[in-house]
Design a protein around this motif. Structure first.
Motif, short mmCIF file in Angstrom:
data_model
loop_
_atom_site.label_atom_id
_atom_site.label_comp_id
_atom_site.label_asym_id
_atom_site.label_seq_id
_atom_site.Cartn_x
_atom_site.Cartn_y
_atom_site.Cartn_z
N ASN A 1 0.82 -1.21 0.00
CA ASN A 1 0.00 0.00 0.00
C ASN A 1 0.86 1.26 0.00
O ASN A 1 1.82 1.36 0.77
CB ASN A 1 -0.90 -0.04 1.25
N LEU B 1 1.61 2.77 3.38
CA LEU B 1 2.60 1.99 4.12
C LEU B 1 4.01 2.35 3.65
O LEU B 1 4.92 2.53 4.47
CB LEU B 1 2.33 0.50 3.96
N ARG C 1 4.97 5.67 5.15
CA ARG C 1 5.34 5.58 6.57
C ARG C 1 6.70 4.94 6.74
O ARG C 1 7.46 5.31 7.66
CB ARG C 1 4.27 4.81 7.34
N PHE C 2 7.03 3.99 5.88
CA PHE C 2 8.34 3.34 5.97
C PHE C 2 9.45 4.36 5.77
O PHE C 2 10.41 4.42 6.56
CB PHE C 2 8.43 2.24 4.91
N THR D 1 6.87 3.38 10.63
CA THR D 1 6.21 2.10 10.37
C THR D 1 5.45 1.62 11.61
O THR D 1 6.01 1.61 12.71
CB THR D 1 7.25 1.06 9.95
N THR D 2 4.19 1.23 11.44
CA THR D 2 3.38 0.73 12.54
C THR D 2 3.57 -0.77 12.71
O THR D 2 4.17 -1.44 11.87
CB THR D 2 1.90 1.01 12.27
N ASP E 1 2.01 -2.41 9.85
CA ASP E 1 2.90 -2.30 8.67
C ASP E 1 3.98 -3.37 8.72
O ASP E 1 4.30 -4.01 7.71
CB ASP E 1 3.56 -0.92 8.62
N GLN E 2 4.57 -3.54 9.88
CA GLN E 2 5.65 -4.52 10.02
C GLN E 2 5.17 -5.92 9.69
O GLN E 2 5.84 -6.67 8.97
CB GLN E 2 6.21 -4.47 11.44
N ARG F 1 2.62 -6.64 7.79
CA ARG F 1 2.29 -6.69 6.37
C ARG F 1 3.54 -6.83 5.51
O ARG F 1 3.54 -7.56 4.51
CB ARG F 1 1.53 -5.42 5.97
N ILE F 2 4.62 -6.18 5.88
CA ILE F 2 5.87 -6.27 5.13
C ILE F 2 6.41 -7.69 5.14
O ILE F 2 6.96 -8.18 4.15
CB ILE F 2 6.91 -5.27 5.70
#
Length: 390
Positions: free
Chosen positions: A353, A356, A359-360, A365-366, A369-370, A372-373
């Motif tokens: 996304n 995301l 934010r990275f 990074t939330t 997010d972590q 999802r990565i």
């Protein structure tokens, strides 16, 4: 005859971090007597700094807005498996603009250019001329301290700024073109259209070493320049004049001893920028952290040596601690992926996304997010990844 100069604050190092601190204080604390000391003839050296709009908090945009030289509303990326566009604003700052604004903002006596520094302490700076600067507080922003305290990979690059004979037709930045041959680690080309006939092309490598294998002037052909020229030709862009060239190597943090690194630059000395360990662990970029640091100092009530040390050490150590996930990913990139296959890690990441991705790069990074990565089919072998993360 040597003399003693007294002031409220001395900033040692007129690069990006030092220049931004000086500008922010001049804007918010014009009453302060600030001295900016730089070994070179200009503020900012010979650099280009770029950033995404999402890298900078709304409350801090006043610091960078006057510095922006170029801006676009979107950017592209290219990988062997796909191309993609992101509707995210992207900006570039040229060091000549930073130099001009600092010179315009600070009185002549505040700028000490071409000054060799012999020694720095929390309250004093000794210059090569023999002059001494005494201040309520000193900030050391001269660049990296002892990098051997950190476990590092490198993002190294050579960039050429072309004034072309004809329009190039590139409408927005190509932030990452990884369709090029993979050499010396993960390689990509970065392209910025500064004007219809002005084009910046940078050849970049995520490599195990900081070395750029370039011959001495007048020696053999330069392989990196040849690759840049081949990329320009393949793009159908006419030959023109190279108006500027820069090169560098940015650290990519895989791990290390933060406190040891901080102390290597002076245990009780307030520090900013790369010297404080304030850079994005994966990209090596320092501009967003430099903006945050300048904003933090401009809002501070205590600019004494002790107050500055506590403020800056606290900010840098907290930032380092929060970015453990980035260092984990970097270990996967450098230890688990074969150099010629590292592009697959980024190719996998850029499918995610756009918010995301933003934010990275902003270092925000939330936890979601972590997760999802790391989800989905991994771009590296699980056995190699497990070994890399030990």
């Amino acid at each position: 005859m040597a003399s003693t100069i007294r002031c409220d604050l001395a900033i040692v190092g007129g690069g990006l971090a030092g220049g931004l601190i000086a500008l922010a204080l001049k804007k918010k604390r014009p009453d302060l007597d600030v001295r900016l000391i730089e070994a070179g003839p200009n503020i900012g050296g010979n650099h280009l700094w770029s950033f995404f709009a999402s890298d900078i908090a709304d409350a801090d945009r006043w610091i960078v807005a006057p510095l922006v030289c170029h801006g676009w509303n979107a950017y592209d990326i290219k990988f062997p498996a796909y191309n993609r566009s992101f509707d995210t604003a992207y900006y570039s700052i040229e060091s000549t603009r930073l130099d001009a604004l600092v010179r315009a903002a600070l009185p002549p006596q505040a700028l000490l250019l071409g000054e060799r520094v012999l020694g720095v302490s929390p309250r004093a700076v000794v210059l090569g001329s023999g002059d001494r600067i005494e201040a309520a507080g000193v900030i050391d922003a001269r660049g990296a301290a002892d990098l051997s305290q950190l476990e590092l990979g490198w993002q190294k690059f050579v960039g050429r700024d072309y004034q072309l004979a004809e329009p190039h037709g590139v409408e927005r930045p190509i932030v990452m073109d990884a369709t090029v041959p993979q050499i010396d680690g993960y390689r990509f080309v970065y392209v910025l259209p500064f004007s219809p006939t002005r084009l910046f092309i940078e050849d970049t490598y995520y490599s195990d070493t900081p070395d750029l294998y370039r011959p001495a002037p007048g020696g053999n052909a330069d392989p990196i320049v040849e690759r840049i020229e081949a990329y320009r030709t393949a793009g159908g862009w006419t030959a023109g004049q190279v108006v500027r060239e820069e090169q560098g190597a940015l650290p990519v943090a895989l791990g290390g001893d933060f406190e040891g690194y901080w102390k290597s630059g002076g245990a009780k000395l307030p520090k900013a920028g790369m010297r404080a360990g304030l850079f994005h662990p994966t990209t090596g970029y320092s501009l967003p952290d430099a903006v945050r640091t300048a904003s933090l100092i401009a809002r501070a009530s205590d600019l004494s040596a002790d107050g500055l040390h506590d403020l800056l050490h606290g900010f840098a150590s907290t930032t380092w601690a929060k970015r453990g996930f980035y260092r984990l990913l970097d270990r996967m990139l450098y230890r688990a992926a074969e150099p010629q296959e590292r592009y697959r890690v980024l190719q996998h990441f850029y499918r995610l996304n756009p918010a995301l991705v933003g934010r990275f790069y902003a270092g925000q990074t939330t936890m979601f997010d972590q997760a999802r990565i790391l989800m989905g089919k991994p771009p590296v072998k699980l056995s190699a990844a497990a070994k890399a993360l030990r």
